[in-house]
Design a protein around this motif. Structure first.
Motif, PDB file in Angstrom:
ATOM      1  N   GLY A  16       0.853  -1.179   0.000  1.00 17.59           N
ATOM      2  CA  GLY A  16       0.000   0.000   0.000  1.00 17.59           C
ATOM      3  C   GLY A  16       0.892   1.232   0.000  1.00 17.59           C
ATOM      4  O   GLY A  16       2.122   1.125  -0.083  1.00 17.59           O
ATOM      5  N   VAL A  17       0.281   2.401   0.077  1.00 19.11           N
ATOM      6  CA  VAL A  17       1.052   3.653   0.107  1.00 19.11           C
ATOM      7  C   VAL A  17       0.523   4.509   1.261  1.00 19.11           C
ATOM      8  O   VAL A  17      -0.699   4.650   1.427  1.00 19.11           O
ATOM      9  N   THR A  18       1.462   5.075   2.037  1.00 20.07           N
ATOM     10  CA  THR A  18       1.073   5.951   3.149  1.00 20.07           C
ATOM     11  C   THR A  18       1.738   7.315   2.988  1.00 20.07           C
ATOM     12  O   THR A  18       2.716   7.446   2.240  1.00 20.07           O
ATOM     13  N   MET A  31       5.471  13.067   4.038  1.00 23.14           N
ATOM     14  CA  MET A  31       6.394  12.316   3.174  1.00 23.14           C
ATOM     15  C   MET A  31       5.768  10.977   2.787  1.00 23.14           C
ATOM     16  O   MET A  31       5.311  10.228   3.652  1.00 23.14           O
ATOM     17  N   THR A  32       5.737  10.699   1.504  1.00 27.17           N
ATOM     18  CA  THR A  32       5.195   9.428   1.030  1.00 27.17           C
ATOM     19  C   THR A  32       6.102   8.276   1.448  1.00 27.17           C
ATOM     20  O   THR A  32       7.325   8.366   1.307  1.00 27.17           O
ATOM     21  N   ALA A  33       5.506   7.200   1.948  1.00 27.26           N
ATOM     22  CA  ALA A  33       6.296   6.024   2.349  1.00 27.26           C
ATOM     23  C   ALA A  33       5.495   4.747   2.118  1.00 27.26           C
ATOM     24  O   ALA A  33       4.326   4.666   2.519  1.00 27.26           O
ATOM     25  N   ASN A  34       6.126   3.781   1.469  1.00 22.72           N
ATOM     26  CA  ASN A  34       5.476   2.468   1.376  1.00 22.72           C
ATOM     27  C   ASN A  34       6.139   1.459   2.316  1.00 22.72           C
ATOM     28  O   ASN A  34       5.663   0.348   2.464  1.00 22.72           O
ATOM     29  N   ALA A  35       7.260   1.871   2.960  1.00 22.92           N
ATOM     30  CA  ALA A  35       7.917   0.988   3.932  1.00 22.92           C
ATOM     31  C   ALA A  35       7.237   1.166   5.284  1.00 22.92           C
ATOM     32  O   ALA A  35       7.762   1.817   6.203  1.00 22.92           O
ATOM     33  N   PHE A  36       6.044   0.625   5.390  1.00 28.05           N
ATOM     34  CA  PHE A  36       5.224   0.693   6.602  1.00 28.05           C
ATOM     35  C   PHE A  36       4.794  -0.726   6.939  1.00 28.05           C
ATOM     36  O   PHE A  36       4.481  -1.507   6.024  1.00 28.05           O
ATOM     37  N   ARG A  52      17.876   8.338   5.529  1.00 28.08           N
ATOM     38  CA  ARG A  52      18.589   9.294   6.388  1.00 28.08           C
ATOM     39  C   ARG A  52      18.592  10.697   5.803  1.00 28.08           C
ATOM     40  O   ARG A  52      18.696  11.676   6.530  1.00 28.08           O
ATOM     41  N   LYS A  53      18.493  10.812   4.464  1.00 23.44           N
ATOM     42  CA  LYS A  53      18.537  12.143   3.845  1.00 23.44           C
ATOM     43  C   LYS A  53      17.163  12.833   3.866  1.00 23.44           C
ATOM     44  O   LYS A  53      17.073  14.031   3.587  1.00 23.44           O
ATOM     45  N   ALA A  54      16.118  12.096   4.176  1.00 20.84           N
ATOM     46  CA  ALA A  54      14.774  12.691   4.179  1.00 20.84           C
ATOM     47  C   ALA A  54      14.645  13.646   5.363  1.00 20.84           C
ATOM     48  O   ALA A  54      15.143  13.371   6.459  1.00 20.84           O
ATOM     49  N   ARG A  55      13.946  14.760   5.135  1.00 18.40           N
ATOM     50  CA  ARG A  55      13.722  15.705   6.243  1.00 18.40           C
ATOM     51  C   ARG A  55      12.941  15.037   7.368  1.00 18.40           C
ATOM     52  O   ARG A  55      13.133  15.332   8.552  1.00 18.40           O
ATOM     53  N   THR A  56      12.060  14.138   6.984  1.00 21.35           N
ATOM     54  CA  THR A  56      11.245  13.412   7.968  1.00 21.35           C
ATOM     55  C   THR A  56      12.117  12.677   8.990  1.00 21.35           C
ATOM     56  O   THR A  56      11.721  12.494  10.141  1.00 21.35           O
ATOM     57  N   CYS A  57      13.316  12.284   8.569  1.00 19.35           N
ATOM     58  CA  CYS A  57      14.222  11.540   9.438  1.00 19.35           C
ATOM     59  C   CYS A  57      14.684  12.387  10.628  1.00 19.35           C
ATOM     60  O   CYS A  57      14.932  11.856  11.711  1.00 19.35           O
ATOM     61  N   GLY A  84       7.382  14.874  -3.264  1.00 21.61           N
ATOM     62  CA  GLY A  84       8.068  16.069  -3.743  1.00 21.61           C
ATOM     63  C   GLY A  84       8.078  16.212  -5.259  1.00 21.61           C
ATOM     64  O   GLY A  84       8.846  17.002  -5.798  1.00 21.61           O
ATOM     65  N   ARG A  85       7.190  15.478  -5.945  1.00 23.81           N
ATOM     66  CA  ARG A  85       7.223  15.506  -7.419  1.00 23.81           C
ATOM     67  C   ARG A  85       6.546  16.730  -8.012  1.00 23.81           C
ATOM     68  O   ARG A  85       6.663  16.976  -9.212  1.00 23.81           O
ATOM     69  N   PHE A  86       5.798  17.482  -7.193  1.00 16.73           N
ATOM     70  CA  PHE A  86       5.136  18.697  -7.702  1.00 16.73           C
ATOM     71  C   PHE A  86       5.675  19.957  -7.036  1.00 16.73           C
ATOM     72  O   PHE A  86       5.018  20.982  -7.025  1.00 16.73           O
ATOM     73  N   SER A  88       6.792  21.837  -3.452  1.00 20.21           N
ATOM     74  CA  SER A  88       6.858  21.788  -1.986  1.00 20.21           C
ATOM     75  C   SER A  88       5.930  20.741  -1.387  1.00 20.21           C
ATOM     76  O   SER A  88       4.753  20.661  -1.718  1.00 20.21           O
ATOM     77  N   GLN A  89       6.486  19.967  -0.442  1.00 22.62           N
ATOM     78  CA  GLN A  89       5.673  18.992   0.298  1.00 22.62           C
ATOM     79  C   GLN A  89       5.051  19.606   1.546  1.00 22.62           C
ATOM     80  O   GLN A  89       4.271  18.960   2.225  1.00 22.62           O
ATOM     81  N   ASP A  90       5.478  20.826   1.881  1.00 22.74           N
ATOM     82  CA  ASP A  90       4.989  21.417   3.121  1.00 22.74           C
ATOM     83  C   ASP A  90       3.633  22.067   2.915  1.00 22.74           C
ATOM     84  O   ASP A  90       2.865  22.255   3.850  1.00 22.74           O
ATOM     85  N   LEU A 149      -2.233   1.003  -4.380  1.00 25.84           N
ATOM     86  CA  LEU A 149      -1.167  -0.006  -4.333  1.00 25.84           C
ATOM     87  C   LEU A 149       0.045   0.471  -5.118  1.00 25.84           C
ATOM     88  O   LEU A 149      -0.088   1.240  -6.075  1.00 25.84           O
ATOM     89  N   PHE A 150       1.215  -0.009  -4.720  1.00 24.25           N
ATOM     90  CA  PHE A 150       2.458   0.309  -5.423  1.00 24.25           C
ATOM     91  C   PHE A 150       3.143  -1.017  -5.742  1.00 24.25           C
ATOM     92  O   PHE A 150       3.377  -1.838  -4.859  1.00 24.25           O
ATOM     93  N   PHE A 151       3.447  -1.216  -7.028  1.00 25.63           N
ATOM     94  CA  PHE A 151       4.032  -2.490  -7.471  1.00 25.63           C
ATOM     95  C   PHE A 151       4.848  -2.242  -8.726  1.00 25.63           C
ATOM     96  O   PHE A 151       4.357  -1.575  -9.659  1.00 25.63           O
TER      97      PHE A 151
HETATM   98  C1  LIG Z   1       5.439   5.282  -3.718  1.00 24.77           C
HETATM   99  C2  LIG Z   1       6.590   5.877  -2.954  1.00 24.77           C
HETATM  100  C3  LIG Z   1       7.028   5.261  -1.793  1.00 24.77           C
HETATM  101  C4  LIG Z   1       8.093   5.790  -1.043  1.00 24.77           C
HETATM  102  N1  LIG Z   1       8.466   5.166   0.106  1.00 24.77           N
HETATM  103  C5  LIG Z   1       9.463   5.684   0.865  1.00 24.77           C
HETATM  104  C6  LIG Z   1       9.811   5.074   2.108  1.00 24.77           C
HETATM  105  O1  LIG Z   1       9.213   4.090   2.536  1.00 24.77           O
HETATM  106  N2  LIG Z   1      10.820   5.636   2.829  1.00 24.77           N
HETATM  107  C7  LIG Z   1      11.502   6.750   2.389  1.00 24.77           C
HETATM  108  O2  LIG Z   1      12.411   7.198   3.087  1.00 24.77           O
HETATM  109  N3  LIG Z   1      11.167   7.366   1.218  1.00 24.77           N
HETATM  110  C8  LIG Z   1      10.164   6.862   0.459  1.00 24.77           C
HETATM  111  N4  LIG Z   1       9.801   7.488  -0.713  1.00 24.77           N
HETATM  112  C9  LIG Z   1      10.522   8.701  -1.134  1.00 24.77           C
HETATM  113  C10 LIG Z   1      10.087   9.933  -0.331  1.00 24.77           C
HETATM  114  O3  LIG Z   1       8.677  10.108  -0.351  1.00 24.77           O
HETATM  115  C11 LIG Z   1      10.746  11.208  -0.924  1.00 24.77           C
HETATM  116  O4  LIG Z   1      12.143  11.041  -0.954  1.00 24.77           O
HETATM  117  C12 LIG Z   1      10.376  12.434  -0.122  1.00 24.77           C
HETATM  118  O5  LIG Z   1      10.612  13.580  -0.936  1.00 24.77           O
HETATM  119  C13 LIG Z   1      11.172  12.583   1.173  1.00 24.77           C
HETATM  120  O6  LIG Z   1      10.599  13.648   1.890  1.00 24.77           O
HETATM  121  P1  LIG Z   1      11.355  14.565   2.942  1.00 24.77           P
HETATM  122  O7  LIG Z   1      12.812  14.605   2.594  1.00 24.77           O
HETATM  123  O8  LIG Z   1      10.734  15.897   2.764  1.00 24.77           O
HETATM  124  O9  LIG Z   1      11.058  13.973   4.293  1.00 24.77           O
HETATM  125  C14 LIG Z   1       8.747   6.974  -1.475  1.00 24.77           C
HETATM  126  C15 LIG Z   1       8.294   7.615  -2.655  1.00 24.77           C
HETATM  127  C16 LIG Z   1       7.227   7.075  -3.373  1.00 24.77           C
HETATM  128  C17 LIG Z   1       6.733   7.779  -4.617  1.00 24.77           C
END
Ligand SMILES: Cc1cc2nc3c(=O)[nH]c(=O)nc-3n(C[C@H](O)[C@H](O)[C@H](O)COP(=O)(O)O)c2cc1C
Length: 169
Positions: A16-18, A31-36, A52-57, A84-86, A88-90, A149-151
């Protein structure tokens, strides 16, 4: 090991996607994450894995809390938005509203389900950190809604439910 192959093989696992949300109503970030994944029932624990590079970290340990918002099939644009594909995520997409529950973390109204988590443990793991959260509040749409879903690097919808037929001996 060839990194491209590693990514491709992991992409054969459908998820799934969160959207992982952090901060406050005034200082929102998603921040989009499928590693949940779910971890434990007692206490109720879930995990997210964040690069580690994500701001969320930085933000999860800073606020000691995070939200997990499970996306619906028609919310693929939100997945791209919070990846972040469009731009700003904020900023919040215009048709989204935030609310807070137990920890003060903003949660996304209109997603399939939301989990409000207090940071329970962090585990460094290579170039990512595994954040384990204790769920303090849950909410979901009453109707079962179709998940996003993401696949194999693409978004999908659910297919038909399967009936399992045992192999003939
Ligand atoms: C479908 C999808 C799933 C993603 N899953 C993850 C994830 O599980 N963990 C992660 O660190 N980044 C994941 N990403 C990438 C982050 O969403 C992306 O790097 C984001 O810009 C990081 O945000 P931040 O740096 O502002 O926190 C995923 C991206 C997509 C499109």
């Amino acid at each position: 090991m060839e990194p491209r192959l590693f990514r491709q093989v992991l992409g054969r696992f459908a998820t799934g996607v969160t959207v992982v949300t952090t901060g406050t109503l005034e200082d929102f970030h998603g921040m989009t994450a499928n590693a949940f994944a779910s971890v434990s029932l007692d206490p109720p624990l879930v995990l997210v894995v964040v690069g580690r590079k994500a701001r969320t970290c930085q933000r999860i340990p800073q606020f000691r809390a995070f939200g997990v918002n499970i996306l619906k099939a028609d919310q693929a644009f939100l997945s791209d938005w919070f990846a972040g594909r469009f731009g700003s995520q904020d900023e919040l997409s215009p048709d989204l509203q935030l609310y807070t529950a137990a920890t003060g973390t903003p949660l996304l109204e209109g997603t399939a389900a939301q989990l409000d988590c207090r940071l329970y443990q962090s585990h460094p793991a290579g170039d990512h950190i595994i954040f384990v959260g204790e769920v303090r509040h849950l909410r979901m749409e009453e109707e079962v809604v179709e998940p996003l879903l993401f696949f194999a690097s693409r978004y999908h919808r659910l297919g038909e439910p399967l009936t399992v037929t045992p192999p003939r001996s």
